[in-house]
Enzyme design. Structure first.
Site, PDB file in Angstrom:
ATOM      1  N   LYS A   1       0.831  -1.216   0.000  1.00 23.18           N
ATOM      2  CA  LYS A   1       0.000   0.000   0.000  1.00 23.18           C
ATOM      3  C   LYS A   1       0.864   1.265   0.000  1.00 23.18           C
ATOM      4  O   LYS A   1       0.615   2.196  -0.764  1.00 23.18           O
ATOM      5  CB  LYS A   1      -0.953  -0.018   1.199  1.00 23.18           C
ATOM      6  N   THR A   2       1.875   1.288   0.855  1.00 26.71           N
ATOM      7  CA  THR A   2       2.760   2.462   0.892  1.00 26.71           C
ATOM      8  C   THR A   2       3.518   2.607  -0.420  1.00 26.71           C
ATOM      9  O   THR A   2       3.670   3.718  -0.953  1.00 26.71           O
ATOM     10  CB  THR A   2       3.748   2.336   2.060  1.00 26.71           C
TER      11      THR A   2
ATOM     12  N   ASP B   1      -1.537   6.741   6.088  1.00 31.99           N
ATOM     13  CA  ASP B   1      -1.525   5.327   6.446  1.00 31.99           C
ATOM     14  C   ASP B   1      -2.442   5.084   7.643  1.00 31.99           C
ATOM     15  O   ASP B   1      -2.616   5.962   8.485  1.00 31.99           O
ATOM     16  CB  ASP B   1      -0.090   4.903   6.787  1.00 31.99           C
TER      17      ASP B   1
ATOM     18  N   THR C   1      -5.865  -1.255   6.893  1.00 31.80           N
ATOM     19  CA  THR C   1      -5.901  -2.716   7.039  1.00 31.80           C
ATOM     20  C   THR C   1      -7.283  -3.171   7.496  1.00 31.80           C
ATOM     21  O   THR C   1      -7.542  -4.371   7.546  1.00 31.80           O
ATOM     22  CB  THR C   1      -4.851  -3.184   8.064  1.00 31.80           C
TER      23      THR C   1
ATOM     24  N   ARG D   1       6.505  -8.154   2.098  1.00 35.29           N
ATOM     25  CA  ARG D   1       7.316  -7.621   3.196  1.00 35.29           C
ATOM     26  C   ARG D   1       7.996  -8.739   3.970  1.00 35.29           C
ATOM     27  O   ARG D   1       9.171  -8.645   4.332  1.00 35.29           O
ATOM     28  CB  ARG D   1       6.437  -6.784   4.133  1.00 35.29           C
TER      29      ARG D   1
END
Length: 337
Positions: free
Chosen positions: A70-71, A115, A164, A223
Site C-alpha cells: 500500500k505504501t 496510512d 488494514t 514484506r
C-alpha cells in the site's frame, strides 16, 4: 577460498549495496511493481485518464492486510503523476487543527498519503469530507455565540488512504474516494519474482529452489519475503555458505520459521489450542491468556494467517484447531462424538 561474492565480503561494497538496496527495493513505477495485476491495471487507467484531462487524479483508498504494497503504491502514484508526496498516518492526526495545517500547506496536485486512515480522529475525519469533495475547509474562529466559520480554499490534491481494516471507515469517508483497491495476498510465483529482484539488488546469488523455499514460507506477503531474504543473506555471510536450498532451510530453522511459514507465536497458539484445550472450541481471551499474549495481538496478527492457511476455524463457540493443524504437529485428532 570463500564461495561468497565479493559484494558480501568487502565492507565498503556491503555498505554501498545496503544503501542502494534500501532505496531501490521499492519499485518506482507500476511497470516495476510485481503482483496485484488487477489493481495495477485499474490504477494505470485512473492515472492515465487524469493526465490526459489535465486534472488531479481521484482520491484513492488502498485496503488490505499489512505488507502487500500500500505504501509503495502511494509512492508510485506520486511518481507517475510527477507530483510531490506528503506522508502521514491516522494516529498522528488526533485533532482537526493538525489536518487543517497539513491540508493548507499542500501544493497544487500534491499527493497526500495517510496510512492507517481508519485510526484518524473523528473531528479530523469530518473536516476531510469537505476537503476531499470541494477542496476547502471551514475553520472555526472564536468560541461560543461569537464563533465564526471562515472558509479556506485548498489547492487540488489527491488523497491516498491506506487501511488494514476498511470496515472501520465511516461510510461518508469511504464514499468520497473515487477508487478503492483491495490488495490480495501474493501467490508463490509472484513472491519468487519479488525475491529474485531483491536478491539481485542485494548483490548475491541464490538458487531457484532456494528462492522457492523462501517464497513458500512468506505467508503470501512481500514484506515478509524480503525480511526472510535478508536473514538468509546474513546466514550465508556468517557461515560462508552458498545460496542453496540446504542453507536456506538451516537459516529459516534458526529463525523459527517452519515449512508453512509459522513462527514461534503461531506455533504457540496452535499448540495451546491443541494441547491445553484438546483442539477447542475455546474463546479468544482464554486462548490469549494461555499463551501469555494480548487478545488483540492474537486476533489481528496471528489468527488471520492461521485461518487463511486452514489451521484454525472460527466458530460461534470459539476457535477450533482443524485436522490440518493436528497433522502439522504429527498428532492424531481425537474422535469427536
Amino acid at each position: 577460498m570463500s564461495d561468497l561474492p565479493e559484494d558480501l565480503t568487502n565492507p565498503e561494497l556491503v555498505a554501498e549495496t545496503e544503501l542502494a538496496f534500501e532505496g531501490a527495493l521499492r519499485p518506482h513505477t507500476l511497470a516495476e511493481f510485481v503482483g496485484q495485476k488487477k489493481v495495477r491495471g485499474q490504477l494505470e487507467l485512473l492515472l492515465t485518464a487524469a493526465s490526459m484531462q489535465g486534472r488531479t487524479p481521484d482520491h484513492i483508498l488502498l485496503a488490505g492486510p499489512p505488507g502487500l504494497g500500500k505504501t509503495t503504491l502511494s509512492m508510485i502514484v506520486a511518481e507517475e503523476t510527477g507530483k510531490p508526496l506528503r506522508m502521514t498516518s491516522g494516529p498522528a492526526i488526533q485533532h482537526a487543527g493538525d489536518l487543517a495545517a497539513m491540508l493548507s500547506s499542500l501544493m497544487p496536485g500534491e499527493v497526500l498519503f495517510v496510512d492507517e486512515i481508519h485510526r484518524m480522529a473523528r473531528s479530523a475525519e469530518e473536516m476531510l469530507y469537505l476537503a476531499m469533495e470541494d477542496f476547502r475547509i471551514d475553520i472555526m474562529v472564536g468560541k461560543g455565540a461569537g464563533a465564526t466559520s471562515i472558509p479556506l480554499e485548498l489547492a487540488p490534491f489527491t488523497l491516498v488512504g491506506a487501511t488494514t481494516r476498511a470496515g472501520l471507515l465511516p461510510n461518508p469517508l469511504r464514499d468520497r474516494f473515487g477508487f478503492t483497491a483491495h490488495l490480495e495476498f501474493y501467490d508463490p510465483a509472484e513472491l519468487e519474482l519479488v525475491i529474485s529482484r531483491a536478491a539481485r539488488l542485494m548483490g548475491f546469488e541464490i538458487s531457484a529452489d532456494a528462492i522457492q523455499v523462501i517464497a513458500s514460507r512468506s505467508r503470501g506477503t512481500p514484506r515478509i519475503a524480503n525480511r526472510l531474504l535478508r536473514r538468509v543473506r546474513d546466514y550465508f555471510l556468517v557461515h560462508q555458505s552458498v545460496g542453496d536450498r540446504s542453507a536456506v532451510d538451516a537459516a529459516l530453522e534458526l529463525y523459527d520459521v517452519d515449512t508453512l511459514g509459522l513462527d514461534r507465536l503461531d506455533r504457540a497458539v496452535l499448540r495451546g489450542l491443541i494441547e491445553r484445550f484438546k483442539g477447542g472450541p475455546v474463546g479468544l481471551s482464554t486462548l490469549a491468556v494461555s499463551v501469555g499474549e494480548d487478545s488483540e495481538t492474537i486476533e489481528a496478527v496471528v489468527e488471520p494467517f492461521l485461518v487463511r492457511a486452514g489451521l484454525v476455524s472460527r466458530t460461534p463457540r470459539g476457535r477450533v484447531a482443524t485436522e490440518a493443524a493436528w497433522n502439522h504437529f504429527n498428532l492424531s485428532q481425537p474422535n469427536v462424538l
